[in-house]
Design a protein around this motif. Sequence first.
Motif, PDB file in Angstrom:
ATOM      1  N   GLY A   1       9.861   1.586   5.646  1.00  0.00           N
ATOM      2  CA  GLY A   1       8.907   2.409   6.381  1.00  0.00           C
ATOM      3  C   GLY A   1       9.502   3.720   6.844  1.00  0.00           C
ATOM      4  O   GLY A   1       9.033   4.319   7.823  1.00  0.00           O
ATOM      5  N   GLU A   2      10.535   4.190   6.145  1.00  0.00           N
ATOM      6  CA  GLU A   2      11.217   5.425   6.507  1.00  0.00           C
ATOM      7  C   GLU A   2      10.714   6.578   5.641  1.00  0.00           C
ATOM      8  O   GLU A   2      10.134   6.351   4.572  1.00  0.00           O
ATOM      9  CB  GLU A   2      12.730   5.248   6.325  1.00  0.00           C
ATOM     10  N   PRO A   3      10.946   7.829   6.038  1.00  0.00           N
ATOM     11  CA  PRO A   3      10.571   8.983   5.193  1.00  0.00           C
ATOM     12  C   PRO A   3      11.314   8.929   3.875  1.00  0.00           C
ATOM     13  O   PRO A   3      12.454   8.455   3.792  1.00  0.00           O
ATOM     14  CB  PRO A   3      10.996  10.193   6.031  1.00  0.00           C
ATOM     15  N   LEU A   4      10.664   9.441   2.839  1.00  0.00           N
ATOM     16  CA  LEU A   4      11.308   9.446   1.535  1.00  0.00           C
ATOM     17  C   LEU A   4      12.482  10.409   1.513  1.00  0.00           C
ATOM     18  O   LEU A   4      12.445  11.469   2.156  1.00  0.00           O
ATOM     19  CB  LEU A   4      10.307   9.866   0.455  1.00  0.00           C
ATOM     20  N   PRO A   5      13.547  10.080   0.780  1.00  0.00           N
ATOM     21  CA  PRO A   5      14.661  11.013   0.628  1.00  0.00           C
ATOM     22  C   PRO A   5      14.172  12.333   0.026  1.00  0.00           C
ATOM     23  O   PRO A   5      13.265  12.341  -0.804  1.00  0.00           O
ATOM     24  CB  PRO A   5      15.610  10.281  -0.338  1.00  0.00           C
ATOM     25  N   VAL A   6      14.778  13.427   0.456  1.00  0.00           N
ATOM     26  CA  VAL A   6      14.356  14.744  -0.035  1.00  0.00           C
ATOM     27  C   VAL A   6      14.542  14.840  -1.536  1.00  0.00           C
ATOM     28  O   VAL A   6      13.666  15.304  -2.270  1.00  0.00           O
ATOM     29  CB  VAL A   6      15.145  15.857   0.681  1.00  0.00           C
ATOM     30  N   ASP A   7      15.679  14.374  -2.043  1.00  0.00           N
ATOM     31  CA  ASP A   7      15.965  14.478  -3.475  1.00  0.00           C
ATOM     32  C   ASP A   7      15.746  13.117  -4.131  1.00  0.00           C
ATOM     33  O   ASP A   7      16.670  12.478  -4.588  1.00  0.00           O
ATOM     34  CB  ASP A   7      17.405  14.936  -3.708  1.00  0.00           C
ATOM     35  N   SER A   8      14.514  12.662  -4.110  1.00  0.00           N
ATOM     36  CA  SER A   8      14.190  11.383  -4.761  1.00  0.00           C
ATOM     37  C   SER A   8      13.194  11.657  -5.856  1.00  0.00           C
ATOM     38  O   SER A   8      12.570  12.699  -5.919  1.00  0.00           O
ATOM     39  CB  SER A   8      13.600  10.390  -3.754  1.00  0.00           C
ATOM     40  N   SER A   9      12.999  10.662  -6.685  1.00  0.00           N
ATOM     41  CA  SER A   9      12.005  10.794  -7.752  1.00  0.00           C
ATOM     42  C   SER A   9      10.625  10.451  -7.240  1.00  0.00           C
ATOM     43  O   SER A   9       9.716  10.220  -8.005  1.00  0.00           O
ATOM     44  CB  SER A   9      12.377   9.879  -8.927  1.00  0.00           C
ATOM     45  N   GLY A  10      10.514  10.404  -5.919  1.00  0.00           N
ATOM     46  CA  GLY A  10       9.235  10.068  -5.349  1.00  0.00           C
ATOM     47  C   GLY A  10       8.311  11.243  -5.264  1.00  0.00           C
ATOM     48  O   GLY A  10       7.237  11.152  -4.694  1.00  0.00           O
TER      49      GLY A  10
ATOM     50  N   ALA B   1      16.183   6.004 -10.975  1.00  0.00           N
ATOM     51  CA  ALA B   1      15.147   7.006 -10.734  1.00  0.00           C
ATOM     52  C   ALA B   1      14.424   6.788  -9.408  1.00  0.00           C
ATOM     53  O   ALA B   1      14.112   7.743  -8.690  1.00  0.00           O
ATOM     54  CB  ALA B   1      14.145   7.009 -11.884  1.00  0.00           C
ATOM     55  N   TYR B   2      14.119   5.517  -9.101  1.00  0.00           N
ATOM     56  CA  TYR B   2      13.233   5.252  -7.963  1.00  0.00           C
ATOM     57  C   TYR B   2      13.852   4.399  -6.855  1.00  0.00           C
ATOM     58  O   TYR B   2      13.208   4.153  -5.826  1.00  0.00           O
ATOM     59  CB  TYR B   2      11.966   4.531  -8.465  1.00  0.00           C
ATOM     60  N   GLY B   3      15.085   3.920  -7.049  1.00  0.00           N
ATOM     61  CA  GLY B   3      15.668   2.962  -6.112  1.00  0.00           C
ATOM     62  C   GLY B   3      15.667   3.427  -4.663  1.00  0.00           C
ATOM     63  O   GLY B   3      15.210   2.722  -3.756  1.00  0.00           O
ATOM     64  N   SER B   4      16.176   4.632  -4.417  1.00  0.00           N
ATOM     65  CA  SER B   4      16.278   5.109  -3.023  1.00  0.00           C
ATOM     66  C   SER B   4      14.896   5.282  -2.404  1.00  0.00           C
ATOM     67  O   SER B   4      14.691   4.981  -1.216  1.00  0.00           O
ATOM     68  CB  SER B   4      17.062   6.420  -2.981  1.00  0.00           C
ATOM     69  N   ALA B   5      13.929   5.762  -3.199  1.00  0.00           N
ATOM     70  CA  ALA B   5      12.576   5.944  -2.682  1.00  0.00           C
ATOM     71  C   ALA B   5      11.947   4.607  -2.330  1.00  0.00           C
ATOM     72  O   ALA B   5      11.312   4.444  -1.273  1.00  0.00           O
ATOM     73  CB  ALA B   5      11.720   6.688  -3.706  1.00  0.00           C
ATOM     74  N   VAL B   6      12.112   3.614  -3.207  1.00  0.00           N
ATOM     75  CA  VAL B   6      11.520   2.300  -2.966  1.00  0.00           C
ATOM     76  C   VAL B   6      12.090   1.655  -1.713  1.00  0.00           C
ATOM     77  O   VAL B   6      11.357   1.109  -0.877  1.00  0.00           O
ATOM     78  CB  VAL B   6      11.729   1.387  -4.200  1.00  0.00           C
ATOM     79  N   LEU B   7      13.402   1.726  -1.538  1.00  0.00           N
ATOM     80  CA  LEU B   7      14.018   1.118  -0.358  1.00  0.00           C
ATOM     81  C   LEU B   7      13.536   1.797   0.926  1.00  0.00           C
ATOM     82  O   LEU B   7      13.315   1.135   1.943  1.00  0.00           O
ATOM     83  CB  LEU B   7      15.540   1.195  -0.460  1.00  0.00           C
TER      84      LEU B   7
ATOM     85  N   GLU C   1       0.825  -1.211   0.000  1.00  0.00           N
ATOM     86  CA  GLU C   1       0.000   0.000   0.000  1.00  0.00           C
ATOM     87  C   GLU C   1       0.857   1.258   0.000  1.00  0.00           C
ATOM     88  O   GLU C   1       0.530   2.254  -0.635  1.00  0.00           O
ATOM     89  CB  GLU C   1      -0.951  -0.016   1.200  1.00  0.00           C
ATOM     90  N   ARG C   2       1.976   1.231   0.727  1.00  0.00           N
ATOM     91  CA  ARG C   2       2.877   2.394   0.719  1.00  0.00           C
ATOM     92  C   ARG C   2       3.431   2.620  -0.688  1.00  0.00           C
ATOM     93  O   ARG C   2       3.509   3.749  -1.177  1.00  0.00           O
ATOM     94  CB  ARG C   2       4.031   2.184   1.710  1.00  0.00           C
ATOM     95  N   LEU C   3       3.823   1.514  -1.344  1.00  0.00           N
ATOM     96  CA  LEU C   3       4.364   1.622  -2.697  1.00  0.00           C
ATOM     97  C   LEU C   3       3.308   2.139  -3.666  1.00  0.00           C
ATOM     98  O   LEU C   3       3.589   2.982  -4.524  1.00  0.00           O
ATOM     99  CB  LEU C   3       4.873   0.252  -3.161  1.00  0.00           C
TER     100      LEU C   3
END
Length: 684
Positions: A673-682, A662-668, A609-611
């Motif tokens: 269950g951590e906050p998304l990176p500030v500079d992510s493609s999320g 593009a999305y690796g850091s955001a997906v991990l 659901e988060r994804l």
Amino acid sequence: MVTVPVTDARMLLDALDDDQRAVASSLTGPLCVLAGAGTGKTRAITYRIAHGVQAGAFEASRVLAVTFTARAAGEMRSRLRDLGVGGVQARTFHAAALRQLSYFWPDAVGGSLPRIAEYKAPLVGEASGRLGLGADRLAIRDLASEIEWAKVSLVTADDYVRAASAAGRPGAAGHDLTTVARLLTMYEECKTERGVIDFEDVLLLTVGILAERDDVARAVRAQYRHFVVDEYQDVSPLQQRLLELWLGERRELCVVGDVSQTIYSFTGASPRYLTDFPRRYPEADVVRLVRDYRSTPQVVRLANDVLARAGRARSSAAVELVAQRPSGPAPTFDAYDDDAAEAQAIARRIAALVAGGVRTSEIAILYRTNAQAEAFEQALAQAGIGYLVRGGERFFARREVREAVVLLRGAARAADERPVGEIVRDVLGGAGWSAQAPTARGAVRERWESLDALVQLADDLHERRDADLPALLAELDERAAAQHAPTVEGVTLASLHAAKGLEWDAVFLAGVSDGLLPISLAEGDEAIAEERRLLYVGVTRAREHLALSFGRARTPGGRATRKPSRFLDGIWPGDGTAGQGSERSRRKARAQALAAALDDGEADPEVFERLRAWRADVARETSKPAYTILHDTTLVAIATAKPRDLRQLAVLRGIGAAKLEAYGSAVLALVRGEPLPVDSSGGR
């Protein structure tokens, strides 16, 4: 004998799962392995042999591993070499028996071994003619098959009528049992007059010598102390008798099989030796391999469903598979107007798979009878898609392959330290090979595909073993002797029987309608049960993509009387008319599979659901359809595997280099269950 330290032997065991490790660790006494499709049975038994040799329990030269096809025997030898174990004899029953028969014949019988008749048809035709029966090509084929059944079932001409009647066999080629018994006698007379033997005689004569000559039996038993038999559900009474004579009073025997893949009963094969093994050897260890590493959960679920609906007809020895791979696309079910429409639709879907990056050599169309192949050959040719019909001309008999091997032998005389793949490319470049496949079809394309298979094999050997050109030639000689052809690029067309033991990324099961599957000739509960197992074998050939289909009519404009196979009752969506290749039905099937994956606990629903929420945000901010960000099946795969780093994420299906960046850091971050990176493609 040099014994490798036990710590090295333990390293082998560490590479296996718990069930496979139980197989590899059981080195003494009888062992029965009930191995489901895709559970790594070849891995388990080759590691068992390697572990036994490295631990000092086995001498490599005293191990005989027996399987049913030259291809499987060649693969086993190759795997054992890769594990550093040479000297193990891995052969088919016929190859092992022929080797022994050739060695002992001069002393036990005298003279040289009679020539083996490569084909039965001329002998059967002559015997039929002498009896005034007359027979066309198809009748001779059926009579030859009945002769083979009698011989591997240890049934003589004198006992044929009683044994065939008890087995429910109706005779052959329209002839009653008494007439077939007369033909059996005349066939043997024709062989004797010509001074030849057939392939079944190789086993029968070996059995006779071992049973009658104690000195020969002692010599064989002194040579081989440990036996492994693969595909044990396919053993015939004749092969079982030979195995018993090889063993003598010893009990160092490991058998591996799957009763759910028993599909050769008509040839005399019997699963009872596998199912009765614990009764014949009460002290035997019995290990079940259930973890399926081949197929996605969706394919595994369908395979299990096909068997589960057999009810009481299902054997207690059958294995229920447990999927180990991430989720994939749902199997599709499609009904078409006729066989031609079905073939054309399958060709279009194959073209889409190829455009999406699936190699044609990883795609197969499987069917019940060889007569079904023609429509698919025509549809693929019209679509410009290469194909090969399994069961056609043998790879090493092709002219271009024989000429290529001669050229490579010539090149091996010159000192050349370049990588073997580079040498082979140079040599075959003058024989018609090029880096790019030709646009022409037919013979030109087939020649290129044969040569390219040699190039790819050279690259593979260099990567795995750092092989040189002489090593490649040795590999080719061994493969030619075993008829273990390298992979040829092209869609495989094969009958379900011919497909056993193989696997592909994408499988199209065609003609899954009553009358074809089960075939109309199947009569009685046992015959119908075997047809169900044939469907199971077809389903379990697929790693990821699986499509089941049929044509309602045989020809365009014909009566639409066909219905989905009864084996798919309760599985086929609706009443069998909803498929029709519609995108709506496919979306529904995908949604159902997605829900099932979540309900079954294969994927973490919170992570999923988060994804999905994150993907929706990205889609809105980039004005792209959500599925182009990451597909539903990829989200399920991520929520199932829950990768901890980019390396683990990269191996999942649907995650290419661009998406990883593009999305690796955001997906991990979402998985953890951590906050998304500030500079992510999320989009945050």
